[in-house]
Write an enzyme that holds these catalytic residues in place. Structure first.
Site, PDB file in Angstrom:
ATOM      1  N   HIS A 212      -2.998  -2.246  -0.080  1.00  0.00           N
ATOM      2  CA  HIS A 212      -1.808  -2.883  -0.652  1.00  0.00           C
ATOM      3  C   HIS A 212      -2.180  -4.105  -1.481  1.00  0.00           C
ATOM      4  O   HIS A 212      -1.783  -4.230  -2.650  1.00  0.00           O
ATOM      5  CB  HIS A 212      -0.880  -3.270   0.499  1.00  0.00           C
ATOM      6  CG  HIS A 212       0.408  -3.899   0.074  1.00  0.00           C
ATOM      7  ND1 HIS A 212       1.602  -3.218   0.102  1.00  0.00           N
ATOM      8  CD2 HIS A 212       0.707  -5.151  -0.364  1.00  0.00           C
ATOM      9  CE1 HIS A 212       2.578  -4.010  -0.316  1.00  0.00           C
ATOM     10  NE2 HIS A 212       2.048  -5.200  -0.599  1.00  0.00           N
ATOM     11  N   GLU A 213      -2.957  -5.009  -0.895  1.00  0.00           N
ATOM     12  CA  GLU A 213      -3.289  -6.250  -1.592  1.00  0.00           C
ATOM     13  C   GLU A 213      -4.210  -6.009  -2.788  1.00  0.00           C
ATOM     14  O   GLU A 213      -4.112  -6.690  -3.806  1.00  0.00           O
ATOM     15  CB  GLU A 213      -3.908  -7.258  -0.622  1.00  0.00           C
ATOM     16  CG  GLU A 213      -2.981  -7.681   0.514  1.00  0.00           C
ATOM     17  CD  GLU A 213      -1.643  -8.214   0.043  1.00  0.00           C
ATOM     18  OE1 GLU A 213      -1.576  -8.813  -1.057  1.00  0.00           O
ATOM     19  OE2 GLU A 213      -0.641  -8.014   0.752  1.00  0.00           O
ATOM     20  N   HIS A 216      -2.081  -5.103  -5.687  1.00  0.00           N
ATOM     21  CA  HIS A 216      -1.615  -6.304  -6.388  1.00  0.00           C
ATOM     22  C   HIS A 216      -2.715  -6.855  -7.307  1.00  0.00           C
ATOM     23  O   HIS A 216      -2.473  -7.214  -8.466  1.00  0.00           O
ATOM     24  CB  HIS A 216      -1.253  -7.398  -5.381  1.00  0.00           C
ATOM     25  CG  HIS A 216       0.056  -7.204  -4.688  1.00  0.00           C
ATOM     26  ND1 HIS A 216       1.221  -6.948  -5.356  1.00  0.00           N
ATOM     27  CD2 HIS A 216       0.383  -7.259  -3.363  1.00  0.00           C
ATOM     28  CE1 HIS A 216       2.216  -6.853  -4.476  1.00  0.00           C
ATOM     29  NE2 HIS A 216       1.725  -7.024  -3.269  1.00  0.00           N
TER      30      HIS A 216
END
Length: 420
Positions: A212-213, A216
């Site tokens: 997820h990160e 980003h």
């Protein structure tokens, strides 16, 4: 983060486990029900002890935003907040109404969870427990890195090369540490690579957080590389799309690589959990936030009793009659920092819905979606968020995107009932 301390959680054999915001999710996913209950009750007892202060703090936050929105002649605080990101208020209201119209799927999932756990009563400390036992879900960080890398193959070699650079070049602060901020974040400064903060604990959730990160971070990398400083910083509304798309690709990869029926069920359940926590739970947060602002706008003080009562009622509606709505959960709003970011949380749910549509089409081999997705990643804030997602063929002003995600959730429930 610095001042709150929590009593140790105690397991079924009397063993003690350090409890913190960082360890809470891990403890809540334990197969030891006594440990889950202890962690749940101890954490919320501490937050409940500060309910007067936290209610006053949230009340002040709401009043501040309402003052500024009124002074600038917006029709509501919601309109003022969304105007800054160029998102129509209809997107917010469509999310809540569409999710509410599909709460029967959430209730069906809760019933299945209760049945498979073999419980007479399903409490809130049971909602994170694994629905199948005997699956070794511990993943060392080195294996997690490689799994995330392999899972991003559908996005192509160029995307994987950037991911590999981040994984190998210490973009990531990996482990929990004393005094370290809780949660997980990706921050970017124009002209240098992005940075990730997380607290990796070896669980599948941590592996998903890593994916997820990095979603980003690579979104930031593409935007910074293709836009001037003025237009590189993408809006929060689209931020959760790239990150959640990575999660979906990762879970799809792991489901396909599952060694047996039990492991496959476990992973399908984890994808279903993403719907519960990211679509339904964040929509619940969004509705709670909207209701607090409406009450305050009409002159109703946001007292601790009102806030706890409203939060209890919403959980009752979202989780249904099969769940015991423990009074401890009434204090959960006190530990959600996003309520101080004014109408932020809904974007997790809209981002998840958009990411689900994008990931499904990329996995199906749709070249137009893949091409549009990279145009989206490179777009920064050169267009409005709604216009950027139209590059991928999604219209967020209509309910179809959320309905498409809910349809996937229904199909997952069918598959779980077949595998169980």
């Amino acid at each position: 983060d610095a001042d709150l301390t929590f009593p140790d959680a105690v397991d079924g054999q009397g063993g003690r486990h350090p409890l913190s915001n960082g360890s809470f999710t891990l403890l809540m996913s334990s197969e030891d029900r006594a440990l889950r209950r202890s962690a749940f009750q101890n954490l919320y007892a501490v937050y409940g002890g500060g309910k007067n202060t936290l209610a006053a703090t949230l009340n002040a936050q709401v009043k501040q935003l309402q003052f500024f929105s009124s002074a600038r002649r917006y029709p509501s605080a919601l309109a003022a907040s969304l105007d800054g990101t160029h998102v129509p208020v209809e997107v917010y209201h469509n999310l809540i109404s569409t999710v509410r119209a599909n709460l029967d799927k959430m209730h069906r999932y809760v019933r299945l969870r209760k049945k498979l756990l073999g419980l007479e009563e399903l409490h809130f400390y049971d909602v994170y427990a694994p629905m199948v036992s005997g699956v070794d879900a511990r993943i060392p960080y080195a294996d997690a890195r490689e799994t995330v890398y392999q899972a991003m193959a559908p996005l192509g070699a160029d995307y994987q090369a950037i991911l590999r650079e981040g994984l190998d070049s210490r973009w990531i602060d990996v482990y929990e540490n004393e005094g370290k901020r809780s949660g997980a974040y990706s921050n970017s400064a124009y002209g240098v690579h992005p940075y990730v903060l997380m607290s990796f604990d070896g669980t599948l959730n941590s592996v998903l957080t890593l994916a997820h990160e990095m979603g980003h971070s690579i979104h930031s990398w593409y935007s910074n590389a293709n836009q001037s400083y003025t237009y590189a910083g993408y809006r929060i509304f689209v931020a959760e799309v790239a990150s959640t798309c990575n999660e979906i690709l990762l879970l799809n990869y792991m489901i396909n690589e599952a060694k047996d029926r039990k492991e496959k069920f476990y992973l399908v359940n984890q994808l279903a959990e993403r719907f519960r926590t990211t679509l339904f739970r964040q929509a619940l947060f969004a509705e709670f936030e909207w209701e607090t602002y409406k009450l305050s706008w009409n002159g109703t003080p946001l007292t601790k009793d009102l806030l706890c009562g409203l939060y209890h009622e919403l959980n009752s509606e979202y989780y249904g009659k099969e769940t015991v709505i423990d009074s401890d959960i009434d204090h959960e709003w006190e530990r959600i920092p996003h309520f101080y970011m004014q109408f932020y949380v809904y974007q997790y749910a809209t981002g998840f819905s958009a990411a689900m549509a994008i990931a499904r089409r990329i996995l199906a081999g749709d070249p137009e979606t893949k091409e549009g997705y990279f145009r989206f990643l490179k777009g920064g804030c050169s267009r409005t968020p709604v216009e950027l997602l139209k590059l991928v063929g999604l219209d967020m002003e209509e309910p179809e995107v959320v309905n498409e995600a809910v349809k996937v959730f229904k199909d997952l429930l069918d598959e779980m009932e077949e595998l169980a």
